[in-house]
Design a protein around this motif. Sequence first.
Motif, PDB file in Angstrom:
ATOM      1  N   MET A  84     -10.945   6.890  -0.700  1.00 27.36           N
ATOM      2  CA  MET A  84      -9.812   6.354  -1.386  1.00 27.36           C
ATOM      3  C   MET A  84     -10.135   5.037  -2.099  1.00 27.36           C
ATOM      4  N   GLU A  85     -11.223   4.407  -1.692  1.00 26.62           N
ATOM      5  CA  GLU A  85     -11.619   3.161  -2.340  1.00 26.62           C
ATOM      6  C   GLU A  85     -11.938   3.394  -3.814  1.00 26.62           C
ATOM      7  N   LYS A  86     -12.594   4.499  -4.106  1.00 24.94           N
ATOM      8  CA  LYS A  86     -12.925   4.806  -5.502  1.00 24.94           C
ATOM      9  C   LYS A  86     -11.651   5.041  -6.312  1.00 24.94           C
ATOM     10  N   LEU A  87     -10.685   5.750  -5.741  1.00 25.89           N
ATOM     11  CA  LEU A  87      -9.412   5.965  -6.427  1.00 25.89           C
ATOM     12  C   LEU A  87      -8.736   4.628  -6.698  1.00 25.89           C
ATOM     13  N   ALA A  88      -8.726   3.756  -5.728  1.00 25.76           N
ATOM     14  CA  ALA A  88      -8.129   2.435  -5.913  1.00 25.76           C
ATOM     15  C   ALA A  88      -8.799   1.698  -7.073  1.00 25.76           C
ATOM     16  N   ASP A  89     -10.119   1.747  -7.136  1.00 23.17           N
ATOM     17  CA  ASP A  89     -10.850   1.101  -8.225  1.00 23.17           C
ATOM     18  C   ASP A  89     -10.499   1.722  -9.574  1.00 23.17           C
ATOM     19  N   ILE A  90     -10.447   3.053  -9.614  1.00 22.69           N
ATOM     20  CA  ILE A  90     -10.181   3.759 -10.871  1.00 22.69           C
ATOM     21  C   ILE A  90      -8.803   3.418 -11.430  1.00 22.69           C
ATOM     22  N   ILE A  91      -7.809   3.358 -10.558  1.00 23.80           N
ATOM     23  CA  ILE A  91      -6.451   3.123 -11.058  1.00 23.80           C
ATOM     24  C   ILE A  91      -6.027   1.659 -11.006  1.00 23.80           C
ATOM     25  N   GLY A  92      -6.904   0.810 -10.500  1.00 27.33           N
ATOM     26  CA  GLY A  92      -6.658  -0.628 -10.548  1.00 27.33           C
ATOM     27  C   GLY A  92      -5.688  -1.166  -9.513  1.00 27.33           C
ATOM     28  N   VAL A  93      -5.754  -0.608  -8.303  1.00 25.11           N
ATOM     29  CA  VAL A  93      -4.928  -1.125  -7.208  1.00 25.11           C
ATOM     30  C   VAL A  93      -5.825  -1.422  -6.016  1.00 25.11           C
ATOM     31  N   ARG A  94      -5.271  -2.119  -5.031  1.00 25.06           N
ATOM     32  CA  ARG A  94      -6.025  -2.388  -3.812  1.00 25.06           C
ATOM     33  C   ARG A  94      -5.969  -1.175  -2.886  1.00 25.06           C
ATOM     34  N   LEU A  95      -6.965  -1.038  -2.059  1.00 24.65           N
ATOM     35  CA  LEU A  95      -7.026   0.053  -1.095  1.00 24.65           C
ATOM     36  C   LEU A  95      -5.791   0.046  -0.191  1.00 24.65           C
ATOM     37  N   ASN A  96      -5.333  -1.122   0.177  1.00 23.38           N
ATOM     38  CA  ASN A  96      -4.137  -1.253   1.005  1.00 23.38           C
ATOM     39  C   ASN A  96      -2.920  -0.627   0.323  1.00 23.38           C
ATOM     40  N   THR A  97      -2.863  -0.709  -0.995  1.00 20.98           N
ATOM     41  CA  THR A  97      -1.751  -0.117  -1.744  1.00 20.98           C
ATOM     42  C   THR A  97      -1.734   1.390  -1.570  1.00 20.98           C
ATOM     43  N   ILE A  98      -2.892   2.018  -1.675  1.00 21.33           N
ATOM     44  CA  ILE A  98      -2.970   3.465  -1.485  1.00 21.33           C
ATOM     45  C   ILE A  98      -2.599   3.833  -0.055  1.00 21.33           C
ATOM     46  N   TRP A  99      -3.044   3.043   0.908  1.00 23.44           N
ATOM     47  CA  TRP A  99      -2.668   3.294   2.301  1.00 23.44           C
ATOM     48  C   TRP A  99      -1.149   3.277   2.445  1.00 23.44           C
ATOM     49  N   ARG A 100      -0.497   2.322   1.793  1.00 22.64           N
ATOM     50  CA  ARG A 100       0.966   2.227   1.867  1.00 22.64           C
ATOM     51  C   ARG A 100       1.630   3.456   1.250  1.00 22.64           C
ATOM     52  N   TRP A 101       1.082   3.963   0.147  1.00 22.48           N
ATOM     53  CA  TRP A 101       1.635   5.186  -0.457  1.00 22.48           C
ATOM     54  C   TRP A 101       1.486   6.362   0.500  1.00 22.48           C
ATOM     55  N   GLU A 102       0.295   6.492   1.076  1.00 25.71           N
ATOM     56  CA  GLU A 102       0.018   7.622   1.970  1.00 25.71           C
ATOM     57  C   GLU A 102       0.901   7.601   3.214  1.00 25.71           C
ATOM     58  N   ASN A 103       1.299   6.438   3.641  1.00 20.99           N
ATOM     59  CA  ASN A 103       2.078   6.288   4.860  1.00 20.99           C
ATOM     60  C   ASN A 103       3.559   6.020   4.589  1.00 20.99           C
ATOM     61  N   ASP A 104       3.997   6.348   3.381  1.00 14.81           N
ATOM     62  CA  ASP A 104       5.406   6.209   2.985  1.00 14.81           C
ATOM     63  C   ASP A 104       5.971   4.810   3.209  1.00 14.81           C
ATOM     64  N   LYS A 105       5.126   3.816   3.029  1.00 16.91           N
ATOM     65  CA  LYS A 105       5.572   2.427   3.131  1.00 16.91           C
ATOM     66  C   LYS A 105       5.938   1.886   1.753  1.00 16.91           C
ATOM     67  N   ALA A 106       5.472   2.568   0.707  1.00 16.10           N
ATOM     68  CA  ALA A 106       5.740   2.174  -0.679  1.00 16.10           C
ATOM     69  C   ALA A 106       5.482   3.383  -1.569  1.00 16.10           C
ATOM     70  N   SER A 107       5.915   3.271  -2.822  1.00 15.94           N
ATOM     71  CA  SER A 107       5.671   4.322  -3.816  1.00 15.94           C
ATOM     72  C   SER A 107       4.982   3.701  -5.020  1.00 15.94           C
ATOM     73  N   PRO A 108       4.184   4.494  -5.723  1.00 15.85           N
ATOM     74  CA  PRO A 108       3.536   3.959  -6.923  1.00 15.85           C
ATOM     75  C   PRO A 108       4.566   3.549  -7.971  1.00 15.85           C
ATOM     76  N   SER A 109       4.282   2.487  -8.689  1.00 20.34           N
ATOM     77  CA  SER A 109       5.169   2.075  -9.779  1.00 20.34           C
ATOM     78  C   SER A 109       4.959   3.011 -10.971  1.00 20.34           C
ATOM     79  N   VAL A 110       5.918   3.030 -11.846  1.00 23.37           N
ATOM     80  CA  VAL A 110       5.892   3.930 -12.997  1.00 23.37           C
ATOM     81  C   VAL A 110       4.653   3.703 -13.860  1.00 23.37           C
TER      82      VAL A 110
END
Length: 70
Positions: free
Chosen positions: A1-27
């Motif tokens: 998931m680190e590579k995905l975070a780099d590709i889309i320009g977010v922190r790895l923690n952000t992706i973790w939050r999406w995966e765990n329903d703690k947040a949703s990606p912004s538009v």
Amino acid sequence: MEKLADIIGVRLNTIWRWENDKASPSVDILPPLASALYITEEELLNGPNNEREFEVKILMGVKSLVGLSG
């Protein structure tokens, strides 16, 4: 998931939050996220039109992210 975070320009923690329903990606992140996963923005938001095709697209995106070919 680190590579995905780099590709889309977010922190790895952000992706973790999406995966765990703690947040949703912004538009504004939806286009690069969909592109990285080899799916359309519509599929990302609404789910697949064709389940099998969707699975193949996601698999292609994951393979690309982990550096596998074929």
